[in-house]
Design an enzyme around this catalytic site. Structure first.
Site, PDB file in Angstrom:
ATOM      1  N   LYS A  96       0.852  -1.195   0.000  1.00 15.51           N
ATOM      2  CA  LYS A  96       0.000   0.000   0.000  1.00 15.51           C
ATOM      3  C   LYS A  96       0.883   1.238   0.000  1.00 15.51           C
ATOM      4  CE  LYS A  96      -4.463   0.829   0.196  1.00 15.51           C
ATOM      5  NZ  LYS A  96      -5.527  -0.026  -0.372  1.00 15.51           N
ATOM      6  N   GLY A 203     -20.762   6.312   2.105  1.00 13.43           N
ATOM      7  CA  GLY A 203     -19.701   6.523   1.107  1.00 13.43           C
ATOM      8  C   GLY A 203     -20.295   6.504  -0.286  1.00 13.43           C
ATOM      9  N   GLY A 205     -18.160   7.190  -3.108  1.00 13.75           N
ATOM     10  CA  GLY A 205     -17.016   7.289  -4.010  1.00 13.75           C
ATOM     11  C   GLY A 205     -17.079   6.120  -4.971  1.00 13.75           C
ATOM     12  N   GLY A 208     -18.740   2.966  -3.034  1.00 11.55           N
ATOM     13  CA  GLY A 208     -20.126   3.138  -2.599  1.00 11.55           C
ATOM     14  C   GLY A 208     -21.095   3.284  -3.765  1.00 11.55           C
TER      15      GLY A 208
HETATM   16  P1  NAD Z   1     -13.230   7.381  -2.925  1.00 14.01           P
HETATM   17  O1  NAD Z   1     -12.181   8.389  -2.617  1.00 14.01           O
HETATM   18  O2  NAD Z   1     -13.629   7.164  -4.332  1.00 14.01           O
HETATM   19  O3  NAD Z   1     -14.565   7.698  -2.102  1.00 14.01           O
HETATM   20  C1  NAD Z   1     -14.594   7.863  -0.709  1.00 14.01           C
HETATM   21  C2  NAD Z   1     -16.009   8.271  -0.330  1.00 14.01           C
HETATM   22  O4  NAD Z   1     -16.102   8.368   1.082  1.00 14.01           O
HETATM   23  C3  NAD Z   1     -16.426   9.641  -0.873  1.00 14.01           C
HETATM   24  O5  NAD Z   1     -17.781   9.585  -1.241  1.00 14.01           O
HETATM   25  C4  NAD Z   1     -16.238  10.551   0.327  1.00 14.01           C
HETATM   26  O6  NAD Z   1     -17.033  11.733   0.231  1.00 14.01           O
HETATM   27  C5  NAD Z   1     -16.708   9.625   1.406  1.00 14.01           C
HETATM   28  N1  NAD Z   1     -16.280   9.999   2.744  1.00 14.01           N
HETATM   29  C6  NAD Z   1     -15.080  10.405   3.156  1.00 14.01           C
HETATM   30  N2  NAD Z   1     -15.138  10.662   4.474  1.00 14.01           N
HETATM   31  C7  NAD Z   1     -16.395  10.371   4.867  1.00 14.01           C
HETATM   32  C8  NAD Z   1     -17.077  10.427   6.100  1.00 14.01           C
HETATM   33  N3  NAD Z   1     -16.456  10.843   7.208  1.00 14.01           N
HETATM   34  N4  NAD Z   1     -18.376  10.038   6.138  1.00 14.01           N
HETATM   35  C9  NAD Z   1     -19.016   9.622   5.032  1.00 14.01           C
HETATM   36  N5  NAD Z   1     -18.420   9.555   3.836  1.00 14.01           N
HETATM   37  C10 NAD Z   1     -17.138   9.939   3.766  1.00 14.01           C
HETATM   38  O7  NAD Z   1     -12.710   6.026  -2.236  1.00 14.01           O
HETATM   39  P2  NAD Z   1     -13.106   4.539  -2.641  1.00 14.01           P
HETATM   40  O8  NAD Z   1     -12.141   4.070  -3.655  1.00 14.01           O
HETATM   41  O9  NAD Z   1     -14.555   4.479  -2.871  1.00 14.01           O
HETATM   42  O10 NAD Z   1     -12.718   3.761  -1.297  1.00 14.01           O
HETATM   43  C11 NAD Z   1     -13.610   3.675  -0.185  1.00 14.01           C
HETATM   44  C12 NAD Z   1     -13.128   2.571   0.743  1.00 14.01           C
HETATM   45  O11 NAD Z   1     -13.083   1.330   0.028  1.00 14.01           O
HETATM   46  C13 NAD Z   1     -11.723   2.751   1.311  1.00 14.01           C
HETATM   47  O12 NAD Z   1     -11.678   2.172   2.586  1.00 14.01           O
HETATM   48  C14 NAD Z   1     -10.857   1.947   0.361  1.00 14.01           C
HETATM   49  O13 NAD Z   1      -9.643   1.533   0.944  1.00 14.01           O
HETATM   50  C15 NAD Z   1     -11.781   0.770   0.110  1.00 14.01           C
HETATM   51  N6  NAD Z   1     -11.488   0.017  -1.114  1.00 14.01           N
HETATM   52  C16 NAD Z   1     -11.442   0.623  -2.333  1.00 14.01           C
HETATM   53  C17 NAD Z   1     -11.217  -0.136  -3.464  1.00 14.01           C
HETATM   54  C18 NAD Z   1     -11.236   0.459  -4.861  1.00 14.01           C
HETATM   55  O14 NAD Z   1     -11.168  -0.312  -5.826  1.00 14.01           O
HETATM   56  N7  NAD Z   1     -11.374   1.755  -5.023  1.00 14.01           N
HETATM   57  C19 NAD Z   1     -10.984  -1.516  -3.351  1.00 14.01           C
HETATM   58  C20 NAD Z   1     -11.041  -2.106  -2.092  1.00 14.01           C
HETATM   59  C21 NAD Z   1     -11.294  -1.327  -0.988  1.00 14.01           C
END
Ligand code: NAD
Length: 395
Positions: A96, A203, A205, A208
């Site tokens: 990471k 979430g 992003g 979500g």
């Molecule tokens: P992202 O940056 O695309 O989105 C993050 C989302 O969380 C956004 O909507 C943001 O506004 C929201 N957010 C941030 N702080 C917040 C809070 N306090 N309350 C509510 N919402 C909040 O990130 P992502 O890629 O969607 O990743 C989200 C999670 O999933 C992380 O833990 C990441 O490690 C995990 N993850 C991501 C992937 C991937 O393929 N992107 C794969 C496995 C795990």
């Protein structure tokens, strides 16, 4: 502190003290203070690259860009990657990166130069293939395109846009995997098909939004969604297709609730898909859902987990639920190495196959040993990594 309690795991699998010793710490940890001068202003970012274990293959794991990321957080995320790949039998190790800067407070051009600086400092591992980065919270396919632009090696980074060697289906892969996991777990544990489910997702992003989209398309009622700006709620289900047209909920005019209330709504399934440590002891005490599917990495605190267990609320752990992203990344990496092309349907089929195989193994373990789903997933994954270390004569 490790995410996985290796002593507890050792009560369920045969694992040597040497293996426990090696897995209790990272294989490599690197730090740099990245510095760029932009528009006459100095921009600095403390940056961490951690490889937890490369016993099963190159370190795989996303680049997190956030103003809060620390070495400890990067370490925990790298460890989760080791076990996620092991549980789903993807031949990668766990790594990471954490770049400590607010991604919303830096211009696109400055950001590109910062990413170039990151490759300048850590590129050795990327060029060699020791570390294969991907997007994580705060980074995007365009950032991966910037990395590819420097290495010119299509297999050096995953999560690239499809037109420059990326994979069709990678963008929505994590959400597809979470929706698939939710479908299987809701059927087994709640006796409900997806079209009978009510769901709240924290979430909006990458993870979500796609989780919401698939569950909605499969008939579930997604009643609540939140992001950093606001939380929206409609008892009869949100208009997901309409919401998907925006990248954030900032300008939404849908009915709002207090963001803190989302996780304790009266729904069948709660899906934390934003940040870590949101299901605390207090939240767990007030949770009304009967199933938690961990889409974010590390969203449940140790204390929160204990409360959920005592209340009989099942938790499908992050290392299984959100593994769709790394499964797709493996297909993208393989496509890059072979020069072949992959259809979107093949990406979905691979995710479904790896996740349902791991889900079945995890469920059998739970039924045989009466453990939690998390302990079962951790035990199976640790065994796989320990066996690989033995294969390599490391132990
Ligand atoms: P992202 O940056 O695309 O989105 C993050 C989302 O969380 C956004 O909507 C943001 O506004 C929201 N957010 C941030 N702080 C917040 C809070 N306090 N309350 C509510 N919402 C909040 O990130 P992502 O890629 O969607 O990743 C989200 C999670 O999933 C992380 O833990 C990441 O490690 C995990 N993850 C991501 C992937 C991937 O393929 N992107 C794969 C496995 C795990």
């Amino acid at each position: 502190m490790s995410v996985v309690d290796l002593r507890l795991v050792s009560e369920h699998i045969d694992i040597s003290d040497e293996a426990i010793h090696l897995l209790s710490k990272s294989e490599q940890e690197h730090y740099a203070n990245l510095r760029i001068k932009w528009d006459g202003k100095l921009i600095e970012a403390n940056t961490y690259v951690v490889f937890h274990s490369c016993a099963r293959g190159p370190a795989k794991g996303g680049i997190r860009m956030s103003s809060h990321v620390t070495l400890e957080e990067t370490r925990r995320l790298a460890e989760l990657m080791t076990y996620k790949c092991a549980l789903t039998r993807i031949p990668f190790g766990g790594g990471k990166s954490g770049i400590c800067i607010d991604p919303n407070n830096i211009t696109a051009d400055a950001r590109r130069v910062l990413i170039q600086n990151y490759v300048h400092v850590f590129g050795h591992y990327i060029y060699k293939g020791t570390y294969v980065p991907a997007p994580d919270m705060g980074t995007t396919p365009s950032d991966m395109a910037a990395i590819y632009g420097l290495t010119h090696m299509t297999e050096s980074v995953t999560g690239k846009p499809p037109r420059i060697g990326g994979l069709y289906g990678r963008e929505e892969a994590t959400g597809y995997g979470i929706a698939t996991t939710t479908r299987m777990a809701a059927k087994d544990l709640l006796g409900k098909s997806t079209d009978k489910l009510t769901v709240a997702i924290q979430g909006f992003g990458n993870v979500g939004r796609w989780t919401a989209k698939f569950l909605h398309d499969w008939g579930a009622k997604v009643v609540a969604l939140s992001d950093i700006y606001k939380a929206v709620y409609m008892e009869n289900g949100l208009p997901i297709d309409e919401i998907m047209k925006s990248k954030t909920l900032e300008d939404s005019t849908l009915p709002e609730i207090a963001p803190n209330d989302l996780l304790t709504l009266p729904v069948d399934v709660v899906i934390p898909a934003a940040i870590e440590n949101v299901i605390t002891e207090d939240t767990a005490k007030n949770l009304q859902a009967k199933l938690v599917v961990e889409a974010a990495n590390d969203p449940t605190t140790k204390e929160g987990d204990a409360v959920l267990m005592s209340r009989g609320i099942n938790v499908i752990p992050d290392i299984l639920a959100n593994s769709g992203g790394v499964i797709a990344s493996y297909i993208e990496w393989r496509q890059g190495k072979s020069g072949s092309l992959t259809e979107r349907s093949e990406t979905y089929a691979a995710i479904e196959k790896q996740i349902s195989g791991a889900y079945k193994e995890m469920t059998e373990f739970v039924n045989e040993r009466k453990t939690s789903y998390r302990l079962a997933a951790h035990s199976l994954a640790v065994k796989e990594v320990a066996d690989s270390m033995r294969d390599r004569s490391w132990i």
